[in-house]
Write a protein that holds these residues in place. Structure first.
Motif, mmCIF file in Angstrom:
data_model
loop_
_atom_site.group_PDB
_atom_site.id
_atom_site.type_symbol
_atom_site.label_atom_id
_atom_site.label_comp_id
_atom_site.label_asym_id
_atom_site.label_seq_id
_atom_site.Cartn_x
_atom_site.Cartn_y
_atom_site.Cartn_z
ATOM 1 N N ASP A 79 -32.797 5.775 18.246
ATOM 2 C CA ASP A 79 -32.247 6.364 19.468
ATOM 3 C C ASP A 79 -33.394 6.643 20.432
ATOM 4 O O ASP A 79 -34.096 7.628 20.300
ATOM 5 N N TRP A 80 -33.533 5.779 21.423
ATOM 6 C CA TRP A 80 -34.648 5.889 22.352
ATOM 7 C C TRP A 80 -34.367 6.879 23.484
ATOM 8 O O TRP A 80 -35.300 7.396 24.091
ATOM 9 N N SER A 81 -33.113 7.135 23.785
ATOM 10 C CA SER A 81 -32.770 7.927 24.975
ATOM 11 C C SER A 81 -32.471 9.391 24.666
ATOM 12 O O SER A 81 -32.157 10.151 25.581
ATOM 13 N N GLY A 82 -32.553 9.799 23.401
ATOM 14 C CA GLY A 82 -32.222 11.174 23.053
ATOM 15 C C GLY A 82 -30.747 11.330 22.745
ATOM 16 O O GLY A 82 -29.930 10.481 23.078
ATOM 17 N N TYR A 83 -30.399 12.437 22.112
ATOM 18 C CA TYR A 83 -29.026 12.633 21.648
ATOM 19 C C TYR A 83 -28.132 13.359 22.650
ATOM 20 O O TYR A 83 -26.922 13.451 22.455
ATOM 21 N N GLU A 84 -28.722 13.880 23.731
ATOM 22 C CA GLU A 84 -27.927 14.691 24.665
ATOM 23 C C GLU A 84 -26.813 13.883 25.320
ATOM 24 O O GLU A 84 -25.713 14.398 25.561
ATOM 25 N N ASP A 85 -27.089 12.615 25.642
ATOM 26 C CA ASP A 85 -26.059 11.806 26.304
ATOM 27 C C ASP A 85 -24.850 11.600 25.401
ATOM 28 O O ASP A 85 -23.705 11.601 25.868
ATOM 29 N N GLU A 86 -25.081 11.460 24.100
ATOM 30 C CA GLU A 86 -23.945 11.302 23.190
ATOM 31 C C GLU A 86 -23.108 12.582 23.094
ATOM 32 O O GLU A 86 -21.879 12.520 22.942
ATOM 33 N N LEU A 87 -23.749 13.752 23.176
ATOM 34 C CA LEU A 87 -22.983 14.994 23.164
ATOM 35 C C LEU A 87 -22.072 15.071 24.395
ATOM 36 O O LEU A 87 -20.902 15.464 24.290
ATOM 37 N N LEU A 88 -22.585 14.700 25.552
ATOM 38 C CA LEU A 88 -21.766 14.689 26.760
ATOM 39 C C LEU A 88 -20.660 13.653 26.661
ATOM 40 O O LEU A 88 -19.503 13.904 27.044
ATOM 41 N N TRP A 89 -20.994 12.486 26.164
ATOM 42 C CA TRP A 89 -20.050 11.372 25.984
ATOM 43 C C TRP A 89 -18.921 11.797 25.042
ATOM 44 O O TRP A 89 -17.733 11.570 25.327
ATOM 45 N N GLY A 90 -19.296 12.418 23.921
ATOM 46 C CA GLY A 90 -18.286 12.872 22.974
ATOM 47 C C GLY A 90 -17.375 13.928 23.577
ATOM 48 O O GLY A 90 -16.148 13.888 23.396
ATOM 49 N N ALA A 91 -17.958 14.879 24.326
ATOM 50 C CA ALA A 91 -17.156 15.917 24.958
ATOM 51 C C ALA A 91 -16.218 15.333 26.006
ATOM 52 O O ALA A 91 -15.064 15.768 26.137
ATOM 53 N N ALA A 92 -16.699 14.350 26.764
ATOM 54 C CA ALA A 92 -15.864 13.721 27.789
ATOM 55 C C ALA A 92 -14.663 13.031 27.163
ATOM 56 O O ALA A 92 -13.535 13.125 27.670
ATOM 57 N N TRP A 93 -14.873 12.336 26.048
ATOM 58 C CA TRP A 93 -13.755 11.656 25.388
ATOM 59 C C TRP A 93 -12.808 12.660 24.739
ATOM 60 O O TRP A 93 -11.589 12.462 24.725
ATOM 61 N N LEU A 94 -13.343 13.741 24.222
ATOM 62 C CA LEU A 94 -12.469 14.759 23.636
ATOM 63 C C LEU A 94 -11.608 15.411 24.709
ATOM 64 O O LEU A 94 -10.432 15.730 24.468
ATOM 65 N N TYR A 95 -12.171 15.598 25.892
ATOM 66 C CA TYR A 95 -11.352 16.144 26.975
ATOM 67 C C TYR A 95 -10.266 15.153 27.371
ATOM 68 O O TYR A 95 -9.099 15.518 27.554
ATOM 69 N N LYS A 96 -10.637 13.887 27.490
ATOM 70 C CA LYS A 96 -9.665 12.866 27.879
ATOM 71 C C LYS A 96 -8.563 12.733 26.840
ATOM 72 O O LYS A 96 -7.398 12.517 27.171
ATOM 73 N N ALA A 97 -8.910 12.900 25.564
ATOM 74 C CA ALA A 97 -7.931 12.728 24.492
ATOM 75 C C ALA A 97 -7.062 13.968 24.290
ATOM 76 O O ALA A 97 -5.903 13.850 23.874
ATOM 77 N N SER A 98 -7.606 15.149 24.567
ATOM 78 C CA SER A 98 -6.897 16.388 24.224
ATOM 79 C C SER A 98 -6.468 17.225 25.421
ATOM 80 O O SER A 98 -5.596 18.092 25.280
ATOM 81 N N SER A 99 -7.089 17.008 26.590
ATOM 82 C CA SER A 99 -6.875 17.850 27.782
ATOM 83 C C SER A 99 -7.232 19.304 27.506
ATOM 84 O O SER A 99 -6.791 20.213 28.219
ATOM 85 N N ASN A 100 -8.036 19.521 26.482
ATOM 86 C CA ASN A 100 -8.448 20.873 26.116
ATOM 87 C C ASN A 100 -9.556 21.341 27.062
ATOM 88 O O ASN A 100 -10.607 20.706 27.167
ATOM 89 N N LYS A 101 -9.304 22.441 27.747
ATOM 90 C CA LYS A 101 -10.237 22.967 28.731
ATOM 91 C C LYS A 101 -11.606 23.266 28.122
ATOM 92 O O LYS A 101 -12.631 23.252 28.825
ATOM 93 N N LYS A 102 -11.626 23.508 26.834
ATOM 94 C CA LYS A 102 -12.891 23.799 26.137
ATOM 95 C C LYS A 102 -13.913 22.695 26.371
ATOM 96 O O LYS A 102 -15.102 22.976 26.598
#
Length: 506
Positions: free
Chosen positions: A233-256
């Protein structure tokens, strides 16, 4: 991306010439046929017990004991490229992109929609197994050094199927968060057709994301030489955390998850900027990269034009701005362009296996074009360059048409499509005789004569899109050049959605 192909990712690209039009413009392609074949390719990459519906008949069962050294069942999933290791980081990204292809463009797939969903499910079934033990995410199966030392069919593998995992003490936020993104995006795919499976995927995605966020760290550090340089992982793990949160919001509509994005997007691996009144504003992920390693551009496209919640206006504005900047970095006529184009019209970025960039960026062009059309908006690059949705679609089409044959070589870079395509791809299963042709065991070094042979591969890996031509638009068709001749799941996965779009819009 096999070892040599991935190693070439680190080399700097030079010498490409800018152009604004594609070679051979005007020749139309059968996008429906290309779509069907692009999905069929994933059957050739399957690991495990193959189903009775398997259409790539020369492939057989393989790696049926995966996970046994840890007393877990890790049978299944995909081989990433032309080797026989199962790398979860690129596998999860490929699954996410297959799912996004269905979510964004599934309505245009017709009879291929079910095959696309089968391809998604083959990935998610395995990712569920990989995350079934609380506090552990299994992230790789197979000793990469032993595997790359052999030219051996997956059905014959006798190299160690070592299992590697991340834990609270050996964290791997990027691979865990990408797995969460894959499960969350796929839950949308099955929401109507299999609600119980969809809910299972979403629940697991939430659990895995919590694990990734709570125990922050890179698997490149935790597992070291076992994942680097293969899928470091050359770019760091922060982008994946944002990516995962974005997909979880899209899938669940959970404001969290929306709040997580609002709270974290400005501080996770990105820079701040100051407005005229000296107030800090969010800028978010700003690089123009998008692929198995860096998710920045994908995050912005995914979030852009989302309906803001009560505290989300700044997030939407920031990601829309960044998405526009990404588009301006791709348009040939843009004064802020960051990519180059060959004389034949193919988009190039630094590193090997170039078509991974071309297919991923083409997908984002179409996804953003859809959003621009819906909002009747445009992208402005500099003082005079204005691009509407049709301009983005046209650019993506030139890239697809190049890959399918509108290029100086007059060849398709998809195996089995068109009259002329690569015949000597860097892929063990394709290059060695099938079990039907040679039922006897072919040991590690016994496959070497097939690798060095000048003959065409005996098995067609239909639908495989390879690394692609040199920046001068030439292609040597050689197994010795994996950066050009090796197919990967993450080259094909975004292309599935792109081909579905053009199947319905030409």
């Amino acid at each position: 991306m096999g070892r040599s192909c991935l190693a070439s990712f680190l080399l700097l690209f030079a010498g490409a010439v800018m152009v604004g039009v594609a070679y051979g413009e005007g020749k139309q392609h059968d996008y429906g046929d290309a779509l069907a074949k692009s999905i069929l390719f994933f059957e050739g990459q399957r690991s495990g017990q193959l189903p009775s519906t398997q259409r790539m008949k020369w492939r057989k069962n393989s790696a049926l004991q995966d996970g046994s050294d840890k007393r877990v069942n890790l049978v299944g999933g995909y081989y990433d490229a032309g080797d026989n290791v199962k790398y979860n980081f690129p596998m999860a990204f490929s699954t996410t992109m297959l799912a996004w292809s269905v979510v964004e463009f599934g309505e245009f797939m017709g009879v291929e929609l079910e095959h696309a969903k089968e391809a998604v499910r083959w990935g998610t079934d395995y990712l569920l197994k990989s995350t079934d033990t609380p506090g552990i995410v299994f992230v790789q199966v197979g000793d990469p050094y032993a595997d790359h030392n052999c030219w051996e069919r997956p059905e014959d593998m006798d190299t160690p199927r070592t299992v590697y995992a991340v834990t609270p003490k050996l964290p791997g936020s990027e691979v865990a968060a990408e797995t969460a993104a894959a499960l969350a995006s796929s839950s949308i795919v099955f929401r109507s057709s299999d609600p119980s499976y969809s809910q299972k995927l979403l629940r697991r995605a939430m659990e895995v994301f919590d694990f990734a966020d709570k125990y922050r760290g890179s698997y490149s550090t935790s597992l070291g030489r076992w994942v680097c340089p293969f899928y470091c992982d050359w770019s760091g793990y922060e982008d994946e955390l944002l990516w995962g949160a974005a997909w979880l919001y899209k899938a669940s509509s959970n404001k969290k998850y929306w709040n997580y994005l609002v709270d974290n997007i400005s501080i996770m691996g990105s820079k701040h900027r100051k407005s005229t009144n000296n107030q800090i504003k969010m800028k978010g992920p700003t690089s123009g990269e998008f692929g198995w390693d860096n998710k920045d551009a994908g995050i912005n496209i995914l979030i852009a034009n989302s309906s803001p919640l009560d505290n989300g206006d700044s997030l939407v504005k920031a990601t829309n701005l960044n998405a526009d900047q990404f588009i301006c970095g791709v348009l040939p006529e843009s004064p802020t362009r960051t990519v180059t184009y060959s004389k034949g019209g193919l988009l190039f970025k630094p590193g090997g296996c170039n078509l991974q960039h071309t297919t991923a960026i083409s997908f984002l062009l179409l996804a953003y074009a859809t959003q621009l059309k819906r909002t009747n908006d445009v992208v402005k690059c500099g003082n005079n360059i204005i691009a509407n949705s049709e301009r983005l679609i046209t650019l993506a089409k030139t890239q697809v048409d190049y890959m399918l044959g509108n290029n100086p070589m007059k060849m398709s870079y998809m195996v089995g499509y068109g009259k002329k395509f690569p015949l000597k791809i860097h892929h063990r299963g394709s290059a060695l005789p099938s079990m039907d042709q040679h039922p006897g065991h072919i040991a590690c070094k016994d496959g070497t004569p097939y690798f060095v042979s000048k003959k065409s591969n005996p098995n067609l890996l239909i639908g495989a899109v390879i690394g692609g031509p040199y920046p001068n638009d030439t292609y040597p068709d050689s197994r010795f050049l994996p950066a050009q001749s090796e197919p990967t799941t993450y080259v094909n996965a975004p292309l599935v959605g792109v081909l579905a779009f053009f199947k319905a819009h030409t």
